[in-house]
Design an enzyme around this catalytic site. Structure first.
Site, mmCIF file in Angstrom:
data_model
loop_
_atom_site.group_PDB
_atom_site.id
_atom_site.type_symbol
_atom_site.label_atom_id
_atom_site.label_comp_id
_atom_site.label_asym_id
_atom_site.label_seq_id
_atom_site.Cartn_x
_atom_site.Cartn_y
_atom_site.Cartn_z
ATOM 1 N N ALA A 133 1.571 4.228 -1.911
ATOM 2 C CA ALA A 133 1.517 5.654 -2.272
ATOM 3 C C ALA A 133 1.372 6.550 -1.030
ATOM 4 O O ALA A 133 0.715 6.146 -0.070
ATOM 5 C CB ALA A 133 0.330 5.897 -3.201
ATOM 6 N N CYS A 181 -1.373 4.264 10.876
ATOM 7 C CA CYS A 181 -1.188 5.536 11.597
ATOM 8 C C CYS A 181 -2.458 5.779 12.418
ATOM 9 O O CYS A 181 -3.022 6.861 12.400
ATOM 10 C CB CYS A 181 -0.858 6.688 10.660
ATOM 11 S SG CYS A 181 -2.026 6.921 9.322
ATOM 12 N N ASP A 205 -0.287 0.066 -5.354
ATOM 13 C CA ASP A 205 -1.326 0.881 -4.723
ATOM 14 C C ASP A 205 -2.601 0.782 -5.552
ATOM 15 O O ASP A 205 -2.568 0.621 -6.767
ATOM 16 C CB ASP A 205 -0.906 2.346 -4.569
ATOM 17 C CG ASP A 205 -1.668 3.037 -3.437
ATOM 18 O OD1 ASP A 205 -1.134 3.132 -2.310
ATOM 19 O OD2 ASP A 205 -2.821 3.459 -3.672
ATOM 20 N N ASP A 219 1.444 -1.176 4.822
ATOM 21 C CA ASP A 219 1.123 0.108 5.471
ATOM 22 C C ASP A 219 -0.341 0.397 5.123
ATOM 23 O O ASP A 219 -0.646 1.223 4.256
ATOM 24 C CB ASP A 219 2.061 1.189 4.903
ATOM 25 C CG ASP A 219 1.969 2.502 5.648
ATOM 26 O OD1 ASP A 219 1.309 2.541 6.697
ATOM 27 O OD2 ASP A 219 2.558 3.492 5.170
ATOM 28 N N GLY A 235 4.583 6.910 -1.455
ATOM 29 C CA GLY A 235 5.913 6.354 -1.672
ATOM 30 C C GLY A 235 6.968 6.783 -0.668
ATOM 31 O O GLY A 235 8.158 6.567 -0.892
ATOM 32 N N GLY A 236 6.556 7.357 0.450
ATOM 33 C CA GLY A 236 7.528 7.796 1.462
ATOM 34 C C GLY A 236 8.372 6.619 1.957
ATOM 35 O O GLY A 236 9.608 6.683 1.971
ATOM 36 N N LYS A 237 7.692 5.539 2.331
ATOM 37 C CA LYS A 237 8.439 4.397 2.893
ATOM 38 C C LYS A 237 9.140 3.627 1.777
ATOM 39 O O LYS A 237 10.230 3.097 1.967
ATOM 40 C CB LYS A 237 7.503 3.518 3.718
ATOM 41 C CG LYS A 237 6.886 4.296 4.890
ATOM 42 C CD LYS A 237 6.055 3.438 5.812
ATOM 43 C CE LYS A 237 5.332 4.278 6.847
ATOM 44 N NZ LYS A 237 4.211 5.082 6.305
ATOM 45 N N CYS A 252 0.911 -1.169 0.000
ATOM 46 C CA CYS A 252 0.000 0.000 0.000
ATOM 47 C C CYS A 252 0.934 1.199 0.000
ATOM 48 O O CYS A 252 1.144 1.844 1.018
ATOM 49 C CB CYS A 252 -0.866 -0.011 1.249
ATOM 50 S SG CYS A 252 -1.921 -1.452 1.383
HETATM 51 C C1 SAM Z 1 -1.178 4.886 4.727
HETATM 52 S S1 SAM Z 1 -1.207 5.116 3.022
HETATM 53 C C2 SAM Z 1 0.373 4.533 2.575
HETATM 54 C C3 SAM Z 1 1.482 5.503 2.825
HETATM 55 C C4 SAM Z 1 2.793 5.068 2.186
HETATM 56 N N1 SAM Z 1 3.178 3.738 2.606
HETATM 57 C C5 SAM Z 1 3.923 6.021 2.472
HETATM 58 O O1 SAM Z 1 4.730 5.782 3.377
HETATM 59 O O2 SAM Z 1 4.026 7.028 1.760
HETATM 60 C C6 SAM Z 1 -2.240 3.817 2.506
HETATM 61 C C7 SAM Z 1 -2.284 3.625 1.006
HETATM 62 O O3 SAM Z 1 -3.011 2.420 0.759
HETATM 63 C C8 SAM Z 1 -3.691 2.549 -0.460
HETATM 64 N N2 SAM Z 1 -4.710 1.490 -0.471
HETATM 65 C C9 SAM Z 1 -5.918 1.483 0.134
HETATM 66 N N3 SAM Z 1 -6.517 0.290 -0.052
HETATM 67 C C10 SAM Z 1 -5.656 -0.455 -0.781
HETATM 68 C C11 SAM Z 1 -5.700 -1.775 -1.309
HETATM 69 N N4 SAM Z 1 -6.753 -2.573 -1.085
HETATM 70 N N5 SAM Z 1 -4.664 -2.210 -2.034
HETATM 71 C C12 SAM Z 1 -3.583 -1.413 -2.250
HETATM 72 N N6 SAM Z 1 -3.496 -0.161 -1.786
HETATM 73 C C13 SAM Z 1 -4.510 0.316 -1.062
HETATM 74 C C14 SAM Z 1 -4.179 3.970 -0.459
HETATM 75 O O4 SAM Z 1 -4.418 4.414 -1.782
HETATM 76 C C15 SAM Z 1 -3.006 4.691 0.202
HETATM 77 O O5 SAM Z 1 -2.142 5.202 -0.778
#
Ligand code: SAM
Length: 419
Positions: free
Chosen positions: A250, A368, A270, A315, A252-254, A248
């Protein structure tokens, strides 16, 4: 100033009445040809009014002799009360501009706005004490949110609520492929930007600055990332050459942090195509590469090539209750039922990703959130269902609460047993 007050009331109303995301609404509102200082003022008024919305409503109720049905006037008063209580703007200017602003909303209310704001200034201290008699007037959260935290953490929940109302620090992640944390700190100092080192790659700025003021930002020397989010790369203990899935990913920080630490084969997935583009932009700025896939982490059969991963970062989507100081709209937009629905989604994602993990591989589960339903309870249920999963100890507390160093995060590290 009345233009900013009017714009802020529009932003706050769109969040509170239409359930819209604060940042999106602000982006639209700011696309007019405003000066940077006006944009900053609109952001402050909108964020601030939402941060203290419960308290400001309680104050307004105390000041009104009879209910005020006119929503836009109500909201203008909340914005002006925020300014009087929390901003450095001159009090007479706030009142005068609000009286002028209300003329464009509903001219009949000029006298009322003037009387209410002046009354507030005359009786400010006593009104604040009275407003704090209700929990919402004291802490500015929905009742179910405060009850849920209270049930989980008892008295300690009050400090968590207060911490969520503070201004968040601005932290940076130094790109260790390009520069050391110490050398980047020296660059900041040269630019007159005070900062301190708070973790191996994390610097905290004394005051937030625009990213274009950060030396080498566009060349990829540094990224904006909370220090709590920077534990992910470390906890995964990734070794060179591993195949890693960020499920998950986007914006893309991690993903980027992992790639800055180690040379690996990284697949970033994502579900949101627009957000996936932001990973591409971030990686490009940092000169890093990953395979990007638009896909659903809960349905890997649609995109997985069948090769196992030694490390998986999950994440997962969550309530974001640990980052409300950065997103005060979340305090008002979440509904109680959302928490159970996030928990179900999180368990689905975990179960779907598990077969992709190699034997003795590690999966890091991250939210989070500060709600146990999305954290400890999801992990406990997963471990009941998945006999070949075991939880490993980590060097940090599993639950981080928002404080002066970092936002609120939950981390659980799982390993696939050898068998
Ligand atoms: C907490 S954010 C991730 C932050 C990211 N890891 C970072 O550090 O920048 C959660 C992400 O999960 C994505 N997401 C939500 N449901 C999802 C799914 N079923 N499969 C893949 N990605 C999903 C969202 O679009 C969102 O970008």
């Amino acid at each position: 100033m009345e233009n900013i007050q009017l714009a802020a009331l529009g932003v706050v109303l769109q969040v509170m009445k239409e359930g819209r995301n604060l940042n999106q609404v602000l982006d639209e509102a700011q696309s007019q040809s405003w000066m940077p200082a006006q944009r900053a003022a609109l952001q402050d008024l909108s964020y601030g009014t939402l941060r203290y919305y419960g308290q400001l409503c309680a104050l307004l109720e105390l000041l009104l002799k009879k209910p005020l049905e006119e929503e836009r006037v109500r909201c203008l008063l909340l914005v002006a009360l925020y300014q009087l209580q929390y901003s450095k703007a001159a009090q007479y200017a706030v009142v005068n501009h609000a009286v002028r602003a209300v003329r464009t909303v509903n001219a009949r209310f000029g006298g009322l706005v003037n009387a209410i704001l002046r009354n507030f200034l005359r009786n400010q201290a006593a009104l604040l004490v009275q407003a704090a008699h209700s929990k919402s007037g004291r802490y500015s959260y929905q009742a179910w949110w405060m009850d849920m935290l209270q049930a989980q953490y008892g008295e300690a929940s009050l400090a968590i609520l207060d911490a969520g109302n503070l201004h968040p620090p601005m932290s940076l992640r130094v790109n260790h492929r390009r520069i050391t944390t110490e050398d980047y700190l020296a660059q900041l100092n040269l630019q007159g930007i005070p900062a301190r080192i708070i973790a191996p790659a994390a610097l905290q700025l004394e005051k937030p600055v625009a990213v274009n003021k950060l030396p080498g930002f566009s060349e990829g020397l540094v990224s904006v990332q909370d220090a709590g989010a920077q534990y992910a790369a470390q906890l995964l203990a990734i070794q060179e050459g591993m195949r890693v899935l960020d499920a998950c990913a986007a914006p893309g920080g991690k993903t980027a942090h992992i790639l800055e630490c180690t040379q690996v084969e990284l697949v970033a997935v994502d579900k949101d195509a627009l957000r996936l583009e932001r990973i591409a932009q971030n990686l490009q700025r940092l000169n890093l590469t990953a395979q990007l896939i638009h896909g659903d982490a809960a349905d890997p059969q649609a995109w997985w090539d069948g090769l196992p991963f030694q490390r998986i970062l999950a994440d997962v989507p969550c309530s974001a209750s640990g980052v409300v100081r950065r997103h005060p709209d979340i305090k008002w937009l979440r509904r109680k039922k959302d928490i159970a629905s996030f928990a179900a989604q999180q368990l689905d994602i975990l179960r779907a990703l598990w077969p992709l993990l190699a034997r003795q591989g590690k999966l890091l589960y991250v939210t989070c959130s500060v709600f146990q339903q999305e954290n400890q309870q999801v992990i406990a249920r997963f471990l009941e269902l998945q006999a070949d999963a075991q939880r490993l100890d980590i060097a940090i507390p599993e639950q981080l609460f928002p404080d002066d160093q970092h936002d609120g995060f939950f981390y659980a590290l799982l390993e696939k047993k050898q068998f």
